[in-house]
Design an enzyme around this catalytic site. Structure first.
Site, PDB file in Angstrom:
ATOM      1  N   THR A 156      44.462  31.330 -19.050  1.00  0.00           N
ATOM      2  CA  THR A 156      45.814  30.815 -18.802  1.00  0.00           C
ATOM      3  C   THR A 156      46.346  30.089 -20.046  1.00  0.00           C
ATOM      4  O   THR A 156      45.571  29.506 -20.821  1.00  0.00           O
ATOM      5  CB  THR A 156      45.854  29.862 -17.578  1.00  0.00           C
ATOM      6  OG1 THR A 156      46.823  28.849 -17.802  1.00  0.00           O
ATOM      7  CG2 THR A 156      44.540  29.192 -17.319  1.00  0.00           C
ATOM      8  N   SER A 216      44.054  20.063 -16.170  1.00  0.00           N
ATOM      9  CA  SER A 216      43.486  19.952 -14.818  1.00  0.00           C
ATOM     10  C   SER A 216      42.051  20.486 -14.868  1.00  0.00           C
ATOM     11  O   SER A 216      41.662  21.178 -15.814  1.00  0.00           O
ATOM     12  CB  SER A 216      44.289  20.774 -13.804  1.00  0.00           C
ATOM     13  OG  SER A 216      43.993  22.153 -13.964  1.00  0.00           O
ATOM     14  N   TYR A 273      40.952  22.772 -13.019  1.00  0.00           N
ATOM     15  CA  TYR A 273      41.075  24.238 -12.986  1.00  0.00           C
ATOM     16  C   TYR A 273      41.230  24.790 -14.411  1.00  0.00           C
ATOM     17  O   TYR A 273      40.506  25.703 -14.825  1.00  0.00           O
ATOM     18  CB  TYR A 273      42.280  24.648 -12.115  1.00  0.00           C
ATOM     19  CG  TYR A 273      42.884  25.969 -12.537  1.00  0.00           C
ATOM     20  CD1 TYR A 273      42.175  27.160 -12.355  1.00  0.00           C
ATOM     21  CD2 TYR A 273      44.139  26.030 -13.148  1.00  0.00           C
ATOM     22  CE1 TYR A 273      42.706  28.379 -12.774  1.00  0.00           C
ATOM     23  CE2 TYR A 273      44.676  27.229 -13.556  1.00  0.00           C
ATOM     24  CZ  TYR A 273      43.966  28.405 -13.376  1.00  0.00           C
ATOM     25  OH  TYR A 273      44.488  29.591 -13.796  1.00  0.00           O
ATOM     26  N   HIS A 274      42.196  24.229 -15.150  1.00  0.00           N
ATOM     27  CA  HIS A 274      42.417  24.747 -16.499  1.00  0.00           C
ATOM     28  C   HIS A 274      41.162  24.553 -17.363  1.00  0.00           C
ATOM     29  O   HIS A 274      40.836  25.389 -18.197  1.00  0.00           O
ATOM     30  CB  HIS A 274      43.632  24.065 -17.139  1.00  0.00           C
ATOM     31  CG  HIS A 274      44.934  24.473 -16.513  1.00  0.00           C
ATOM     32  ND1 HIS A 274      45.638  23.677 -15.632  1.00  0.00           N
ATOM     33  CD2 HIS A 274      45.649  25.624 -16.611  1.00  0.00           C
ATOM     34  CE1 HIS A 274      46.729  24.312 -15.233  1.00  0.00           C
ATOM     35  NE2 HIS A 274      46.760  25.498 -15.807  1.00  0.00           N
ATOM     36  N   LYS A 299      38.724  27.340 -17.064  1.00  0.00           N
ATOM     37  CA  LYS A 299      39.091  28.507 -17.883  1.00  0.00           C
ATOM     38  C   LYS A 299      38.657  28.318 -19.338  1.00  0.00           C
ATOM     39  O   LYS A 299      38.275  29.272 -20.010  1.00  0.00           O
ATOM     40  CB  LYS A 299      40.611  28.719 -17.842  1.00  0.00           C
ATOM     41  CG  LYS A 299      41.161  29.051 -16.472  1.00  0.00           C
ATOM     42  CD  LYS A 299      40.813  30.476 -16.099  1.00  0.00           C
ATOM     43  CE  LYS A 299      41.656  30.993 -14.981  1.00  0.00           C
ATOM     44  NZ  LYS A 299      41.287  32.347 -14.576  1.00  0.00           N
ATOM     45  N   THR A 302      62.716  21.061  -6.200  1.00  0.00           N
ATOM     46  CA  THR A 302      61.972  19.854  -6.567  1.00  0.00           C
ATOM     47  C   THR A 302      61.369  19.995  -7.966  1.00  0.00           C
ATOM     48  O   THR A 302      60.352  20.651  -8.163  1.00  0.00           O
ATOM     49  CB  THR A 302      60.860  19.574  -5.537  1.00  0.00           C
ATOM     50  OG1 THR A 302      60.167  20.793  -5.258  1.00  0.00           O
ATOM     51  CG2 THR A 302      61.436  19.029  -4.248  1.00  0.00           C
TER      52      THR A 302
HETATM   53  P1  NAD Z   1      44.745  34.690  -6.287  1.00  0.00           P
HETATM   54  O1  NAD Z   1      44.054  33.452  -5.789  1.00  0.00           O
HETATM   55  O2  NAD Z   1      45.872  35.226  -5.496  1.00  0.00           O
HETATM   56  O3  NAD Z   1      43.663  35.857  -6.489  1.00  0.00           O
HETATM   57  C1  NAD Z   1      42.324  35.620  -6.866  1.00  0.00           C
HETATM   58  C2  NAD Z   1      41.440  36.479  -5.977  1.00  0.00           C
HETATM   59  O4  NAD Z   1      40.076  36.280  -6.356  1.00  0.00           O
HETATM   60  C3  NAD Z   1      41.546  36.100  -4.508  1.00  0.00           C
HETATM   61  O5  NAD Z   1      41.807  37.237  -3.713  1.00  0.00           O
HETATM   62  C4  NAD Z   1      40.189  35.464  -4.180  1.00  0.00           C
HETATM   63  O6  NAD Z   1      39.790  35.706  -2.846  1.00  0.00           O
HETATM   64  C5  NAD Z   1      39.278  36.135  -5.202  1.00  0.00           C
HETATM   65  N1  NAD Z   1      38.110  35.311  -5.578  1.00  0.00           N
HETATM   66  C6  NAD Z   1      38.089  34.007  -5.979  1.00  0.00           C
HETATM   67  N2  NAD Z   1      36.838  33.614  -6.227  1.00  0.00           N
HETATM   68  C7  NAD Z   1      36.026  34.688  -6.001  1.00  0.00           C
HETATM   69  C8  NAD Z   1      34.631  34.903  -6.097  1.00  0.00           C
HETATM   70  N3  NAD Z   1      33.785  33.930  -6.449  1.00  0.00           N
HETATM   71  N4  NAD Z   1      34.138  36.137  -5.801  1.00  0.00           N
HETATM   72  C9  NAD Z   1      34.980  37.149  -5.417  1.00  0.00           C
HETATM   73  N5  NAD Z   1      36.315  36.998  -5.304  1.00  0.00           N
HETATM   74  C10 NAD Z   1      36.836  35.771  -5.595  1.00  0.00           C
HETATM   75  O7  NAD Z   1      45.189  34.366  -7.784  1.00  0.00           O
HETATM   76  P2  NAD Z   1      46.236  35.152  -8.736  1.00  0.00           P
HETATM   77  O8  NAD Z   1      47.497  34.387  -8.764  1.00  0.00           O
HETATM   78  O9  NAD Z   1      46.231  36.592  -8.413  1.00  0.00           O
HETATM   79  O10 NAD Z   1      45.545  34.929 -10.144  1.00  0.00           O
HETATM   80  C11 NAD Z   1      44.564  35.842 -10.620  1.00  0.00           C
HETATM   81  C12 NAD Z   1      43.995  35.349 -11.945  1.00  0.00           C
HETATM   82  O11 NAD Z   1      45.048  35.213 -12.894  1.00  0.00           O
HETATM   83  C13 NAD Z   1      43.307  33.995 -11.843  1.00  0.00           C
HETATM   84  O12 NAD Z   1      42.139  34.010 -12.616  1.00  0.00           O
HETATM   85  C14 NAD Z   1      44.319  33.056 -12.427  1.00  0.00           C
HETATM   86  O13 NAD Z   1      43.712  31.938 -12.999  1.00  0.00           O
HETATM   87  C15 NAD Z   1      45.024  33.919 -13.457  1.00  0.00           C
HETATM   88  N6  NAD Z   1      46.384  33.435 -13.698  1.00  0.00           N
HETATM   89  C16 NAD Z   1      47.302  33.448 -12.690  1.00  0.00           C
HETATM   90  C17 NAD Z   1      48.586  32.972 -12.935  1.00  0.00           C
HETATM   91  C18 NAD Z   1      49.644  32.962 -11.860  1.00  0.00           C
HETATM   92  O14 NAD Z   1      50.763  32.495 -12.144  1.00  0.00           O
HETATM   93  N7  NAD Z   1      49.362  33.445 -10.661  1.00  0.00           N
HETATM   94  C19 NAD Z   1      48.922  32.472 -14.208  1.00  0.00           C
HETATM   95  C20 NAD Z   1      47.955  32.477 -15.208  1.00  0.00           C
HETATM   96  C21 NAD Z   1      46.685  32.963 -14.947  1.00  0.00           C
END
Ligand code: NAD
Length: 388
Positions: free
Chosen positions: A144, A179, A181-182, A185, A253
């Site tokens: 990210t 965070s 979370y970040h 990564k 917000t």
């Molecule tokens: P999401 O939570 O909708 O999808 C992640 C999926 O991974 C989920 O279906 C979850 O059940 C599965 N998962 C999580 N841990 C697991 C594990 N240990 N084993 C198997 N499956 C597992 O998230 P998203 O928004 O689709 O994001 C996907 C990726 O992209 C993430 O890594 C996120 O950090 C990155 N990302 C997302 C965004 C955003 O704006 N959505 C921005 C930057 C980066």
């Protein structure tokens, strides 16, 4: 090529799997459905109803005749991860499968530990599995833009040339995320770079901006192919949340002054970027970083854009910022490598926002308005006695 999409039941993993399948790749998805579990925990659900993964895959077969394989399991379970790679024998693994909400990771100790164990251990198992099953597999990992934070210098694509006391070196770009979370990564990025260096793995780390939008050319083919649309203050990404607030007639917000600038990207560009990364793999031993964003906007500019496009207008409220972050800052990001590979970005346009208003209107009766307001505070985490 054979592509395994980890996290293929999620917001981005599902449309990516469809996109790759439609482009002729042989695709399988893996997921442990923990994202659906967070909804039960938080008492919210995707604004747009989503089908079970099995139903979605059957619908894809109905609509296009294409098959998508499925692996149900958890990446933190090493046996599952190894078995899946041995069975599917992918050429590329796209790794979305992590806990991805910053507020979720900041709820309390338990959620911070869960986030880091899930993300870091899952990725480490995957790196070992790739190393032992087939070192030619190209790992395409979702990172990210939040890994970098908001430094006072330009943000480069992963690496920085440094001159120090007359000597120079190329180092991983220093990270200062906001965070737990970040931070997970950032830890992943270091582990991946290490395995490229010592085992000769090949990897692309995609430092993605905040994603907006809900539809891709594939998901709109049938209602059963829809992907998630999260609006709550924990999982809802900022533009999607503003759209829903506008449709409900609630003020948008904005946290603090709204001067926080962020990289953003349309979901249609996300799926294209993944395709470009897979089809143009990193070299053996190469740890490659792309900044996967198409433009930068401040939170206030995003709110103004939504307010301007919404018929009749909408109010904008400034809330005390629950996060600890700079609200006015320098932000200049290099993001040319995906453009060089052929990405033609969809920039934030009124058309996209208008279509999002339509999606939000169709399902407005499913919104739980109290879920829109932030409850997780970066400064005051829950005390240990409140943990369960
Ligand atoms: P999401 O939570 O909708 O999808 C992640 C999926 O991974 C989920 O279906 C979850 O059940 C599965 N998962 C999580 N841990 C697991 C594990 N240990 N084993 C198997 N499956 C597992 O998230 P998203 O928004 O689709 O994001 C996907 C990726 O992209 C993430 O890594 C996120 O950090 C990155 N990302 C997302 C965004 C955003 O704006 N959505 C921005 C930057 C980066």
């Amino acid at each position: 090529m054979r592509v395994l999409v980890l996290g293929g039941d999620g917001y981005l993993g599902w449309p990516t799997a469809l996109h790759l399948s439609r482009r002729g790749h042989d695709v399988a998805v893996a997921d442990n459905f923990v994202r659906r579990q967070y909804d039960y925990e938080l008492g919210v659900e995707s604004l747009v109803p989503i089908e079970s993964l099995q139903t979605r895959i059957a619908a894809w077969k109905d609509v296009t005749g294409e098959s998508i394989g499925i692996y149900v399991g958890d990446l933190t379970d090493a046996d599952f991860t190894y078995e899946m790679l041995r069975d599917f024998r992918p050429e590329a693994v796209v790794h979305f499968a992590e806990q991805r909400a910053a507020p979720y990771s900041m709820i309390d100790r338990k959620h911070a530990v869960y986030t880091q164990v899930n993300n870091v251990v899952g990725t480490l198992n995957l790196l070992y599995a790739i190393s032992e099953v087939d070192r030619d597999i190209h790992l395409v990992k979702l990172g990210t833009m939040g890994e970098y934070g908001t430094p006072e210098i330009d943000i480069e694509e992963g690496w920085l040339e440094v001159e120090h006391k007359g000597r120079t070196d190329r180092v991983l770009y220093p990270k200062r995320p906001g965070s737990f979370y970040h931070l997970s990564k950032v830890h992943d990025s270091h582990n991946i770079e290490f395995t490229c260096r010592i085992w000769g793995l090949r990897a692309t780390d995609l430092n993605q901006g905040v994603v907006y939008g809900q539809q891709t050319p594939e998901t709109v083919l049938d209602d059963r192919l829809a992907t998630r649309f999260d609006y709550d203050a924990v999982f809802g990404t900022v533009l999607n949340r503003f759209v829903i607030q506008a449709v409900l007639g609630h003020p948008l917000t904005v946290y603090g002054t709204g001067g926080q600038r962020r990289g953003i990207i349309d979901i249609r560009d996300t799926v294209r970027c993944i395709e470009l990364a897979c089809e143009n793999p990193a070299e053996r031993g190469e740890f490659r970083v792309f900044n996967q964003m198409t433009e930068a906007m401040s939170v206030q500019e995003l709110a103004d854009t939504v307010a301007r496009c919404f018929p009749g207008g909408v109010e904008i409220d400034h809330l005390d910022n629950p996060r600890v972050e700079k609200e006015e800052h320098y932000y200049n990001v290099v993001h040319t490598r995906l453009l060089d590979l052929g990405l033609t970005p969809h920039l934030l346009s009124d058309t996209l926002i208008t279509s999002l208003f339509d999606v939000a209107k169709r399902y407005a009766d499913r919104v739980r308005p109290e879920a829109l307001l932030p409850k997780v505070n970066w400064r005051d985490h829950a005390s240990p006695v409140q943990e369960t």
